[in-house]
Design a protein around this motif. Structure first.
Motif, PDB file in Angstrom:
ATOM      1  N   VAL D  22       0.839  -1.194   0.000  1.00 39.89           N
ATOM      2  CA  VAL D  22       0.000   0.000   0.000  1.00 39.89           C
ATOM      3  C   VAL D  22       0.878   1.248   0.000  1.00 39.89           C
ATOM      4  CG1 VAL D  22      -1.781   1.271   1.241  1.00 39.89           C
ATOM      5  CG2 VAL D  22      -1.773  -1.232   1.298  1.00 39.89           C
ATOM      6  N   GLU D  23       0.787   2.031  -1.050  1.00 42.78           N
ATOM      7  CA  GLU D  23       1.597   3.246  -1.143  1.00 42.78           C
ATOM      8  C   GLU D  23       0.861   4.439  -0.548  1.00 42.78           C
ATOM      9  OE1 GLU D  23       4.416   3.895  -4.251  1.00 42.78           O
ATOM     10  OE2 GLU D  23       5.065   2.308  -2.884  1.00 42.78           O
ATOM     11  N   SER D  24      -0.447   4.534  -0.802  1.00 46.87           N
ATOM     12  CA  SER D  24      -1.234   5.624  -0.233  1.00 46.87           C
ATOM     13  C   SER D  24      -2.692   5.240  -0.255  1.00 46.87           C
ATOM     14  CB  SER D  24      -1.027   6.916  -1.047  1.00 46.87           C
ATOM     15  OG  SER D  24      -1.603   6.770  -2.333  1.00 46.87           O
ATOM     16  N   VAL D  25      -3.454   5.857   0.647  1.00 44.61           N
ATOM     17  CA  VAL D  25      -4.884   5.595   0.697  1.00 44.61           C
ATOM     18  C   VAL D  25      -5.563   6.787   1.338  1.00 44.61           C
ATOM     19  CG1 VAL D  25      -4.635   4.305   2.878  1.00 44.61           C
ATOM     20  CG2 VAL D  25      -6.687   3.997   1.475  1.00 44.61           C
ATOM     21  N   GLY D  26      -6.792   7.053   0.883  1.00 50.79           N
ATOM     22  CA  GLY D  26      -7.545   8.155   1.457  1.00 50.79           C
ATOM     23  C   GLY D  26      -8.238   8.940   0.371  1.00 50.79           C
ATOM     24  N   ASN D  27      -9.254   9.709   0.792  1.00 50.42           N
ATOM     25  CA  ASN D  27      -9.930  10.573  -0.182  1.00 50.42           C
ATOM     26  C   ASN D  27     -10.541   9.746  -1.325  1.00 50.42           C
ATOM     27  OD1 ASN D  27     -10.792  13.091  -1.010  1.00 50.42           O
ATOM     28  ND2 ASN D  27      -8.965  13.456  -2.265  1.00 50.42           N
ATOM     29  N   GLN D  28     -11.123   8.605  -0.946  1.00 55.44           N
ATOM     30  CA  GLN D  28     -11.780   7.705  -1.911  1.00 55.44           C
ATOM     31  C   GLN D  28     -10.825   7.190  -2.983  1.00 55.44           C
ATOM     32  OE1 GLN D  28     -15.590   8.996  -3.258  1.00 55.44           O
ATOM     33  NE2 GLN D  28     -16.173   9.840  -1.264  1.00 55.44           N
ATOM     34  N   SER D  29      -9.554   7.049  -2.579  1.00 55.33           N
ATOM     35  CA  SER D  29      -8.537   6.583  -3.533  1.00 55.33           C
ATOM     36  C   SER D  29      -7.551   5.665  -2.842  1.00 55.33           C
ATOM     37  CB  SER D  29      -7.754   7.779  -4.088  1.00 55.33           C
ATOM     38  OG  SER D  29      -8.588   8.701  -4.715  1.00 55.33           O
ATOM     39  N   ALA D  30      -6.734   5.007  -3.656  1.00 56.96           N
ATOM     40  CA  ALA D  30      -5.628   4.222  -3.120  1.00 56.96           C
ATOM     41  C   ALA D  30      -4.617   3.993  -4.227  1.00 56.96           C
ATOM     42  CB  ALA D  30      -6.119   2.879  -2.580  1.00 56.96           C
ATOM     43  N   TYR D  61      -9.922  -2.900  -2.882  1.00 61.50           N
ATOM     44  CA  TYR D  61     -10.154  -3.305  -1.495  1.00 61.50           C
ATOM     45  C   TYR D  61      -9.563  -2.275  -0.531  1.00 61.50           C
ATOM     46  CZ  TYR D  61     -10.217  -6.598   2.497  1.00 61.50           C
ATOM     47  OH  TYR D  61     -10.438  -7.216   3.707  1.00 61.50           O
ATOM     48  N   VAL D  62      -8.351  -1.849  -0.803  1.00 60.95           N
ATOM     49  CA  VAL D  62      -7.676  -0.883   0.068  1.00 60.95           C
ATOM     50  C   VAL D  62      -8.401   0.462   0.043  1.00 60.95           C
ATOM     51  CG1 VAL D  62      -5.557   0.459   0.342  1.00 60.95           C
ATOM     52  CG2 VAL D  62      -5.435  -2.011  -0.017  1.00 60.95           C
ATOM     53  N   ALA D  63      -8.807   0.897  -1.150  1.00 62.15           N
ATOM     54  CA  ALA D  63      -9.530   2.174  -1.235  1.00 62.15           C
ATOM     55  C   ALA D  63     -10.831   2.109  -0.440  1.00 62.15           C
ATOM     56  CB  ALA D  63      -9.812   2.531  -2.701  1.00 62.15           C
ATOM     57  N   ILE D  64     -11.492   0.956  -0.518  1.00 59.15           N
ATOM     58  CA  ILE D  64     -12.752   0.800   0.202  1.00 59.15           C
ATOM     59  C   ILE D  64     -12.514   0.765   1.712  1.00 59.15           C
ATOM     60  CG2 ILE D  64     -14.641  -0.828   0.664  1.00 59.15           C
ATOM     61  CD1 ILE D  64     -14.414  -1.547  -2.411  1.00 59.15           C
ATOM     62  N   LEU D  65     -11.515   0.011   2.144  1.00 58.14           N
ATOM     63  CA  LEU D  65     -11.189  -0.007   3.575  1.00 58.14           C
ATOM     64  C   LEU D  65     -10.837   1.396   4.063  1.00 58.14           C
ATOM     65  CD1 LEU D  65      -9.020  -3.228   4.171  1.00 58.14           C
ATOM     66  CD2 LEU D  65     -11.506  -2.972   4.096  1.00 58.14           C
ATOM     67  N   GLY D  66     -10.160   2.146   3.241  1.00 57.82           N
ATOM     68  CA  GLY D  66      -9.830   3.526   3.602  1.00 57.82           C
ATOM     69  C   GLY D  66     -11.065   4.353   3.900  1.00 57.82           C
ATOM     70  N   GLU D  67     -12.186   4.000   3.282  1.00 63.87           N
ATOM     71  CA  GLU D  67     -13.423   4.745   3.504  1.00 63.87           C
ATOM     72  C   GLU D  67     -14.271   4.175   4.617  1.00 63.87           C
ATOM     73  OE1 GLU D  67     -14.316   7.691   1.847  1.00 63.87           O
ATOM     74  OE2 GLU D  67     -12.220   7.410   1.285  1.00 63.87           O
ATOM     75  N   ILE D  68     -14.369   2.825   4.676  1.00 64.07           N
ATOM     76  CA  ILE D  68     -15.331   2.227   5.605  1.00 64.07           C
ATOM     77  C   ILE D  68     -14.673   1.563   6.804  1.00 64.07           C
ATOM     78  CG2 ILE D  68     -16.950   1.833   3.724  1.00 64.07           C
ATOM     79  CD1 ILE D  68     -16.353  -1.156   3.919  1.00 64.07           C
ATOM     80  N   GLY D  69     -13.331   1.571   6.849  1.00 66.42           N
ATOM     81  CA  GLY D  69     -12.653   0.921   7.974  1.00 66.42           C
ATOM     82  C   GLY D  69     -12.304  -0.517   7.643  1.00 66.42           C
TER      83      GLY D  69
END
Lengths: 137, 137, 137, 137
Positions: D22-30, D61-69
């Protein structure tokens, strides 16, 4: 479940612009026919892509109604279609749907489209419908 | 390449049944508008899935023509569409296409569909067109 | 065309990391098996999505090689997969491919994936491979 | 929501076979990175299709986890991927996900895949995850 006549009546009253005819439904399947005339053709004699997408979408819908009954709020969530061969400009399009899964909230099916009388599919689609939760009255 | 006016004229003469209006084209993009009236609505006020599929398909086609010129034999080979939110029954559907790749024989693009005036997409599609080989005369 | 043994040998030499076993091939079809062990499982006992995508992709490839011979440069251009049911964590995954079209430059097929011994598909995929032009030497 | 470090720890403990970073995640992105070595290459130097499908799936999956935990039971329901260009055999694969919709039960996003350092996408995917209902304890 719903019978062919029930579905035909429902389509006629609820989807008056629909040009697809229900040929058969049941057993997790449905067959749909779309007559091909000047309105459906692109110059050069190809049946338009959106007409074929509509046949696939309606075939799925009818097959699903055949299983779960007349549920007007069932809606398409995803459709994936591959266009395989140029259809005939002089034959009706026939769509044959086979359901792959009917779940509590999603139904998935595939549709093979033919120019009537020719065994080689002109298109193949897989689609998913969402089924709204049942309400007790 | 082709200009917006050239594409509009071409669509009017070659696709007379087409109800999509070309709003803009160029820079590997296109914006299409489809007016929504009684013919486009399912009872309950949903814009029909096939109408939205048609907008996606035409948006791709116009964006591609904008890049490669008026090539009538470019045809859809694959379309995948996800329906995301219920569109408004009182607003035009706007389709915004961005091409992802223009190859020698295949072009791929994505289209985001909106109810005019609302930022949240009602549908999102990715499609592939095949581009016939050029012929020298 | 290529036989099962030829394809097995080809896969072993050219795709050494491949864990799929060719069970049968021919007649525009192929059956593939992927053993399921700790490397294939997500905690909670689900077979990972990418493992199932790999089975679908290899099943298509093997079915296509069965028809056109050992063409290493045939590559996937599009894959669409629907995950239908949670697979068993204790059964091999079986992928059954049926080709829908073999054209000069594109081949399209569908793959149904099962947990061995259970008739209800765990996933269904449709994919397209591009077939490079033949070269005469 | 979940932070990058939380997601990295979760992936390391729950998906030990996962090779995506995972390089970055957040703001509905990853943004996800997958190192490319001998295990990822087909002979002839192409990155294997299943490796790219895995990157797309994990990026979603990572982008979604970034939003919903950290919701381990979120699972892929549909993935559609187009392979656009041959990736480099000597560069990592980078996957950039942008979520299109996060609903109560479904999340949809697109992922563009690159060979690091090259702006032209090697693949583009759109996928849907189902999000299990929340349980109050």
């Amino acid at each position: 479940m719903a019978t062919k006549d029930q579905i035909r009546d429902f389509m006629a009253s609820d989807f008056p612009q629909n040009k697809c005819l229900v040929e058969s439904v049941g057993n997790q399947s449905a067959t749909i026919r779309h007559k091909i005339g000047i309105d459906e053709l692109r110059p050069g004699g190809t049946v338009s892509g959106p007409v074929m997408m509509a046949v696939a979408d309606v075939a799925l819908y009818v097959a699903i109604l055949g299983e779960i009954g007349l549920v007007p709020l069932a809606v398409t969530t995803n459709l994936n279609i591959n266009f395989l061969r140029k259809p005939s400009s002089e034959k009706d399009i026939i769509g044959k749907c086979k359901l792959i899964k009917i779940g509590r909230s999603l139904a998935v099916g595939e549709v093979t489209l033919f120019s009537e009388g020719n065994n080689e599919p002109v298109a193949h689609a897989v689609g998913t419908y969402s089924i709204p939760p049942k309400r007790d009255n």
